[in-house]
Design a protein around this motif. Structure first.
Motif, PDB file in Angstrom:
ATOM      1  N   GLN A  39       2.414  -6.050   8.751  1.00  0.00           N
ATOM      2  CA  GLN A  39       3.486  -6.408   9.539  1.00  0.00           C
ATOM      3  C   GLN A  39       3.214  -5.964  10.923  1.00  0.00           C
ATOM      4  N   PRO A  40       3.860  -6.420  11.976  1.00  0.00           N
ATOM      5  CA  PRO A  40       3.577  -6.105  13.429  1.00  0.00           C
ATOM      6  C   PRO A  40       4.046  -4.437  13.569  1.00  0.00           C
ATOM      7  N   GLY A  41       2.878  -3.586  14.110  1.00  0.00           N
ATOM      8  CA  GLY A  41       2.907  -2.482  14.226  1.00  0.00           C
ATOM      9  C   GLY A  41       2.225  -1.549  13.281  1.00  0.00           C
ATOM     10  N   ALA A  42       1.975  -2.146  12.176  1.00  0.00           N
ATOM     11  CA  ALA A  42       1.452  -1.692  10.758  1.00  0.00           C
ATOM     12  C   ALA A  42      -0.214  -1.471  11.122  1.00  0.00           C
ATOM     13  N   VAL A  43      -0.735  -0.379  10.532  1.00  0.00           N
ATOM     14  CA  VAL A  43      -2.009  -0.068  10.911  1.00  0.00           C
ATOM     15  C   VAL A  43      -2.929   0.227   9.486  1.00  0.00           C
ATOM     16  N   ILE A  44      -4.281  -0.085   9.405  1.00  0.00           N
ATOM     17  CA  ILE A  44      -5.184   0.586   8.562  1.00  0.00           C
ATOM     18  C   ILE A  44      -5.447   2.134   9.246  1.00  0.00           C
ATOM     19  N   GLY A  87       5.811  -1.382   2.549  1.00  0.00           N
ATOM     20  CA  GLY A  87       5.502  -2.690   2.500  1.00  0.00           C
ATOM     21  C   GLY A  87       4.975  -3.263   4.038  1.00  0.00           C
ATOM     22  N   ALA A  88       4.805  -2.431   4.901  1.00  0.00           N
ATOM     23  CA  ALA A  88       4.107  -3.042   6.123  1.00  0.00           C
ATOM     24  C   ALA A  88       2.750  -3.303   5.938  1.00  0.00           C
ATOM     25  N   TRP A  89       1.968  -2.760   4.892  1.00  0.00           N
ATOM     26  CA  TRP A  89       0.668  -3.156   4.897  1.00  0.00           C
ATOM     27  C   TRP A  89       0.712  -3.453   3.212  1.00  0.00           C
ATOM     28  N   ALA A  90       0.128  -4.628   2.890  1.00  0.00           N
ATOM     29  CA  ALA A  90       0.243  -5.068   1.389  1.00  0.00           C
ATOM     30  C   ALA A  90      -0.870  -6.047   1.158  1.00  0.00           C
ATOM     31  N   THR A  91      -1.046  -6.112  -0.180  1.00  0.00           N
ATOM     32  CA  THR A  91      -2.241  -6.936  -0.435  1.00  0.00           C
ATOM     33  C   THR A  91      -1.514  -8.016  -1.463  1.00  0.00           C
ATOM     34  N   THR A  92      -2.298  -9.012  -1.546  1.00  0.00           N
ATOM     35  CA  THR A  92      -1.920 -10.206  -2.663  1.00  0.00           C
ATOM     36  C   THR A  92      -3.073 -10.000  -3.281  1.00  0.00           C
ATOM     37  N   ARG A  93      -2.917  -9.977  -4.727  1.00  0.00           N
ATOM     38  CA  ARG A  93      -4.210  -9.722  -5.727  1.00  0.00           C
ATOM     39  C   ARG A  93      -4.098 -11.011  -6.562  1.00  0.00           C
ATOM     40  N   PHE A  94      -5.094 -11.932  -6.520  1.00  0.00           N
ATOM     41  CA  PHE A  94      -5.193 -12.855  -7.694  1.00  0.00           C
ATOM     42  C   PHE A  94      -5.874 -12.470  -9.066  1.00  0.00           C
ATOM     43  N   MET A 133       1.010  -1.204  -0.005  1.00  0.00           N
ATOM     44  CA  MET A 133      -0.084  -0.043  -0.202  1.00  0.00           C
ATOM     45  C   MET A 133       0.780   1.205  -0.005  1.00  0.00           C
ATOM     46  N   PRO A 134       0.463   2.533  -0.621  1.00  0.00           N
ATOM     47  CA  PRO A 134       1.323   3.502  -0.922  1.00  0.00           C
ATOM     48  C   PRO A 134       1.740   4.061   0.475  1.00  0.00           C
ATOM     49  N   GLY A 135       2.952   4.283   0.838  1.00  0.00           N
ATOM     50  CA  GLY A 135       3.217   4.969   1.892  1.00  0.00           C
ATOM     51  C   GLY A 135       3.513   4.075   2.934  1.00  0.00           C
ATOM     52  N   THR A 136       3.587   2.886   3.078  1.00  0.00           N
ATOM     53  CA  THR A 136       3.888   1.942   4.106  1.00  0.00           C
ATOM     54  C   THR A 136       5.176   1.388   4.128  1.00  0.00           C
TER      55      THR A 136
END
Length: 274
Positions: A197-202, A172-179, A167-170
């Motif tokens: 990842q630990p400590g990441a937030v939405i 890689g701490a917040w990511a999406t696997t898209r099929f 996700m932008p600006g993260t």
């Protein structure tokens, strides 16, 4: 190493307390993994050596677009007539064991992390072929045709072969696997895997028209659902009505990952669904 939680049923002892984390509200529901016991399973016609937990089903006034099952198929079990609804499309996602999925005349072997998209009206069969039971999610949605667009092609993939999209600006701490390619408007639903990842937030209260089913594959977190903060862990299922505010904080110690359903890419219906 990727991890996938799957329920095994059983029955709690008489010494357990009756209190738990299950909740159903007007905006969301939480089904903790401890609710998936032997006495809450169902069976389906034309499925051999199979039981399932129904996590979500269309309900008037709640979430109306999809159903989601966790299937448990014993070795050699399965179905040659799995789907009775010609309008139903399907996503299968394997968490344990091995299946052979035949779409038309083409067989595919799926192991944990395996994903399959099956368009509506396409014949398919399924058998558990490993030495242990196969467990997998089966997400169903009535396909909404759009004038000028064909139905999607079948897909058979594995999470291990797909790089997550950060996700932008993260960092890689917040990511999406898209099929599925998000730009492919033939699809009216997406099933993805979200990893924090630990400590990441939405970092904001998402409030949107898409309905959600969220099954926690790995880890634990605190999830904001409407006005409540709810602790969730591997094996829990969250069921969100459209416009339910939502956010998340992944506290660790490991990554927090969930399988996510949402309805996309179609006009909002102006009449009640039949």
């Amino acid at each position: 190493m990727l991890s996938y939680f799957a329920p095994h049923g059983g029955h709690p002892p008489q010494t357990d307390l009756l209190s738990g984390r299950a909740v159903f509200t007007d905006a969301y529901a939480v089904l903790p993994h401890g609710t998936m016991r032997d006495i809450t399973t169902s069976a389906l016609p034309f499925w051999d050596a199979t039981r399932l937990w129904v996590l979500a089903r269309p309900m008037t006034g709640f979430a109306e677009t999809f159903s989601q099952y966790i299937m448990e198929v014993q070795p050699g079990g399965g179905s040659d007539r799995p789907e009775a609804d010609p309008d139903a499309q399907a996503v299968l996602f394997v968490t344990e064991g091995q299946i052979v999925l035949s779409i038309g005349d083409t067989p595919h072997t799926l192991t944990p992390g395996g994903y399959a998209y099956i368009p509506p009206g396409l014949a398919w069969t399924l058998r558990a072929t490993g030495e242990a039971p196969a467990r997998f999610h089966w997400i169903r949605k009535a396909y909404e045709h759009a004038p000028g667009l064909d139905t999607p092609d079948p897909l058979v993939l594995n999470e291990a072969d797909i790089a997550p999209t950060p996700m932008p600006g993260t960092n890689g701490a917040w990511a999406t696997t898209r099929f599925v390619d998000p730009a492919d408007l033939r699809h009216d639903m997406h099933v993805t895997i979200v990893t924090l990842q630990p400590g990441a937030v939405i970092p904001f209260l998402e409030t949107h028209v898409m309905e959600h089913g969220l099954y926690v594959l790995e880890g634990k977190a605190v999830y904001r659902l409407n006005a409540d903060w709810v602790e969730v862990e591997a094996g829990d299922f969250m069921w969100l009505r459209a416009f339910c505010p939502q956010a998340c904080y992944a506290g660790g110690p490991g990554s927090f990952r969930y399988l996510l359903y949402k309805d996309v890419n179609r006009h909002a219906p102006l009449t009640l669904r039949r």
